[in-house]
Design an enzyme around this catalytic site. Structure first.
Site, PDB file in Angstrom:
ATOM      1  N   HIS A  38       0.802  -1.230   0.000  1.00  0.00           N
ATOM      2  CA  HIS A  38       0.000   0.000   0.000  1.00  0.00           C
ATOM      3  C   HIS A  38       0.831   1.276   0.000  1.00  0.00           C
ATOM      4  O   HIS A  38       0.277   2.364   0.082  1.00  0.00           O
ATOM      5  CB  HIS A  38      -0.943   0.025   1.207  1.00  0.00           C
TER       6      HIS A  38
HETATM    7  N1  UDP Z   1      -2.110  -5.806   9.504  1.00  0.00           N
HETATM    8  C1  UDP Z   1      -3.333  -6.355   9.825  1.00  0.00           C
HETATM    9  N2  UDP Z   1      -4.160  -6.773   8.806  1.00  0.00           N
HETATM   10  C2  UDP Z   1      -3.806  -6.665   7.503  1.00  0.00           C
HETATM   11  C3  UDP Z   1      -2.549  -6.116   7.181  1.00  0.00           C
HETATM   12  C4  UDP Z   1      -1.720  -5.685   8.198  1.00  0.00           C
HETATM   13  O1  UDP Z   1      -3.673  -6.483  11.003  1.00  0.00           O
HETATM   14  O2  UDP Z   1      -4.598  -7.061   6.635  1.00  0.00           O
HETATM   15  C5  UDP Z   1      -1.259  -5.316  10.595  1.00  0.00           C
HETATM   16  C6  UDP Z   1       0.122  -5.900  10.634  1.00  0.00           C
HETATM   17  O3  UDP Z   1       0.138  -7.082  11.392  1.00  0.00           O
HETATM   18  C7  UDP Z   1       0.920  -4.795  11.297  1.00  0.00           C
HETATM   19  C8  UDP Z   1       0.222  -3.550  10.853  1.00  0.00           C
HETATM   20  O4  UDP Z   1      -1.064  -3.939  10.413  1.00  0.00           O
HETATM   21  O5  UDP Z   1       0.864  -4.899  12.707  1.00  0.00           O
HETATM   22  C9  UDP Z   1       1.007  -2.904   9.739  1.00  0.00           C
HETATM   23  O6  UDP Z   1       0.307  -1.875   9.236  1.00  0.00           O
HETATM   24  P1  UDP Z   1       0.579  -1.240   7.813  1.00  0.00           P
HETATM   25  O7  UDP Z   1       1.189  -2.240   6.931  1.00  0.00           O
HETATM   26  O8  UDP Z   1      -0.692  -0.592   7.414  1.00  0.00           O
HETATM   27  O9  UDP Z   1       1.558  -0.060   8.194  1.00  0.00           O
HETATM   28  P2  UDP Z   1       3.104   0.221   8.027  1.00  0.00           P
HETATM   29  O10 UDP Z   1       3.794  -0.664   9.019  1.00  0.00           O
HETATM   30  O11 UDP Z   1       3.457  -0.037   6.632  1.00  0.00           O
HETATM   31  O12 UDP Z   1       3.244   1.657   8.366  1.00  0.00           O
END
Ligand code: UDP
Length: 358
Positions: free
Chosen positions: A203
């Site tokens: 994303h």
């Molecule tokens: N996550 C979740 N469901 C999903 C995808 C990700 O619970 O379908 C959780 C994942 O385990 C992690 C967090 O969301 O703890 C990561 O979020 P994201 O990828 O949106 O953010 P980033 O870390 O890239 O900022």
């Protein structure tokens, strides 16, 4: 005096699940939810499953450009800060909510604590990188997940106090693994066997906003060996629809386009996966903690230790490199990197020692 925690998007709810509980052992905490992620799939399920305390203030900063969203959060936060009169404002990570929370507090002369300080991809084209750098230089307490982060801040001569506390997301991942195993039926529901499928998330703006990059992501998805579970972030879903690529993916054999999953289901699917492919920062760490090889769909990462230890490979959106990375054998060693599940306690201790000195 209370302190204010500002949260706004999915990974911040996960981080608050570790930290709020600990902070509340010693402080009154007021939670402000900026509304950056507001739907049930990206917000409510995390409060429910992880026991994050309900927000005391709910803002409405849903959409708009990064600038417009940040401006809106700034304007809505200022009166709340004036009303609450906090001794400190705590922010997480690298989003528009993080930047707005830090800026409002710094301008009001209120100390700022930044959890996940010092992370750098050294790619200023990422909106997150700009937010990180700005927030770190507005913060009084720099709470770092890794030694690399502490060194990054030293190199930049950031003025705040840096503390190595470990990673608060790791606390949550380690604490909820047993519950996920007990409660989640995500594998059985899909007829999946442990080690017999891939899990993919994507994303990042740089991967889904430019049409040519989004097409590369689609081609990569089509090249992967089935079965693949792809919980589609709303931003990615919208972009796939806008580019007319959703229907193409919907017919790709063995590829499940799932809605965003709750934390426990996602954790369980990650634990059972043969490998995880992702452009998420949080998911790279979680794969490491679970001992699942990670293929990162970017050409930089802030979580360099996962790459150095051989558990994570950066392939950008190159399908051939992704397939080659999937063929690698995972390393024998997996050193502890992220604080062993005690980062939130250290955040609490550093915050209360600091506020005790005010
Ligand atoms: N996550 C979740 N469901 C999903 C995808 C990700 O619970 O379908 C959780 C994942 O385990 C992690 C967090 O969301 O703890 C990561 O979020 P994201 O990828 O949106 O953010 P980033 O870390 O890239 O900022």
């Amino acid at each position: 005096m209370p302190l204010i925690t500002v949260v706004g998007n999915r990974p911040q709810f996960v981080k608050a699940a570790a930290v709020s509980r600990r902070l509340r052992e010693r402080h009154d905490e007021v939670i402000v939810h900026t509304g950056q992620h507001h739907d049930d799939e990206l917000s409510r399920v995390f409060f429910d499953e992880l026991g994050v305390p309900a927000p005391d203030h709910q803002l409405d900063a849903v959409s708009g450009s990064n600038t417009a969203q940040t401006a809106r959060i700034l304007a809505e936060l200022e009166p709340i800060l004036a009303e609450v009169g906090p001794e400190l404002v705590l922010v997480y990570g690298d989003t528009n909510s993080t930047l707005a929370g830090a800026l409002v507090a710094a301008q009001a002369g209120v100390p700022v604590a930044h959890v996940e300080a010092g992370m750098r991809s050294f790619d200023r084209a990422m909106p997150e990188e700009l937010n990180r750098v700005l927030v770190d230089h507005a913060s009084d307490l720099l709470l770092c997940s890794t030694e690399t982060a502490v060194r990054n801040l030293e190199r930049e001569a950031a003025a705040g106090e840096a503390h190595l506390v470990g990673d608060v997301m790791a606390d949550v991942s380690l604490a909820f693994q047993d519950l996920a195993r007990e409660r989640s039926t995500a594998l059985a529901d899909r007829g999946l066997e442990p080690g017999g499928y891939l899990l993919l998330t994507a994303h990042r703006a740089g991967n889904v906003d430019p049409p040519d990059r989004l097409l590369k992501l689609v081609e990569l998805l089509e090249a992967l060996p089935a079965p693949v579970v792809f919980p589609v972030h709303p931003r990615t879903r919208r972009r796939l629809e806008e580019e007319g690529l959703r229907d193409r993916l919907a017919v790709a054999p063995g590829l499940e386009l799932a809605p965003p999953l709750g934390y426990l289901d996602f954790l369980e699917l990650a634990r059972g996966a043969r490998a995880v492919l992702t452009d998420s920062g949080g998911v790279q760490k979680e794969a490491y903690l679970l001992g699942v090889p990670c293929v990162t769909l970017r050409d930089t990462t802030e979580w360099v230790e996962t790459v150095d230890s051989g558990w994570n490979v950066l392939v950008d959106l190159d399908a051939d490199r992704a397939l080659a990375a999937l063929d690698r054998k995972p390393p024998a060693e997996r050193p502890e990197l992220y604080g062993g599940g005690h980062a939130a306690e250290r955040v609490r201790d550093v915050v209360s020692a600091y506020t005790g000195r005010l």
